[in-house]
Write a protein that holds these residues in place. Structure first.
Motif: not given
Ligand code: APR
Length: 244
Positions: A5-8, A225-228
């Motif tokens: 994600p760009v925001k990450l 908020d983000y997971h990869v």
């Protein structure tokens, strides 16, 4: 791999203070078994929780010692993988990085990470089970805990067992870092073992962006908020490349 994600990437790239918490999944690609699959072969009939405790050591010191000697032999042939290397590179690239590891294998240090908070100790060291001081002793070939050269008590691995407290300085530094960071990244950990798993809540309270790298869903996934959802050895180098 899936696009990050760009925001990450943006959050990581502008991080003022990045805290990274690592767990067994980060060493999995080095051939160090994770906690849940640590009991293989000879050790298949034991649960790690039943071997890694003060009660187990009291009950059967030779058994616990032999299990640690086995783990040491596995770790001795392990080398840092691309995840360890990427973390060491992030430390050099970003303004401030605090690395907290639950791993006792020393692979972050081997990869070049300079300042590592060893939350659960280090399997390469030993200490006296009574005086709690580090004992520098040759353990090759031993099948039961050696005696402390100073007081004669049993020597044990310098790791934190289930039911034991985290070393004060490690807990204080990790808690401070989590409450100070603006990006918190947990990699290769189930988020089930506390107090390590509780550090995320400190970071969240401080307003940090929470990122998870794990090949599976975990107890932390919903909070993040983000997971990869990728192996650490792929995701961390990809993150490094993306912000470089
Ligand atoms: N990349 C990313 N994540 C991975 C990988 C990988 N290659 N392989 C496994 N994982 C994930 C698993 O999905 C799991 O969530 O790593 C996690 C490993 O979990 P456990 O082995 O259960 O370890 P954890 O509960 O995080 O252990 C915490 O507690 O007993 C102590 O010191 C011990 O380090 C341990 C800590």
């Amino acid at each position: 791999m899936e696009l990050l994600p760009v925001k990450l990437v943006a959050a990581l790239g502008r991080a003022r203070h990045l805290v990274i918490l690592t767990g067994p999944g980060v060493s999995a690609e080095s051939g160090v078994p994770t906690l849940r699959d640590a009991s293989t072969g000879l050790w298949a009939r034991f649960l790690p929780e039943e071997l890694a405790s003060p009660e187990a050591f009291e009950r059967d010191p030779a058994l616990v010692w032999q299990w640690y000697q086995w783990r040491r032999s596995v770790i001795a042939s392990a080398r840092p993988n691309p995840a360890h290397v990427a973390i060491a590179a992030l430390e050099r690239l970003l303004e401030r990085v605090t690395l907290i590891t639950q791993n006792v294998d020393g692979l972050h240090q081997q990869a070049g990470s300079r300042s590592v908070i060893e939350f659960h100790g280090n399997i390469h060291r030993n200490r006296c089970s009574v005086e709690q001081v580090i004992v520098d002793i040759e353990t090759a070939g031993t099948t039961k805990p050696p005696k402390c050269p100073n007081c004669g008590a049993r020597v044990r691995p310098d790791v934190v067992w289930f039911g034991e407290t985290i070393p004060r300085s490690a807990l204080d530094s990790a808690t401070y870092a989590a409450s100070d960071c603006d990006v918190y990244l947990a990699a290769g950990t189930s988020a089930l073992v506390h107090p390590a798993a509780s550090l995320a809540a400190e970071a969240q309270a401080a307003g940090a962006v929470l990122i998870e790298i794990n090949s599976q869903e975990t107890a932390f996934s919903e909070q993040a908020d983000y997971h990869v959802r990728q192996p650490a050895g792929i995701a961390l180098p990809a993150l490094l490349t993306a912000i470089n």
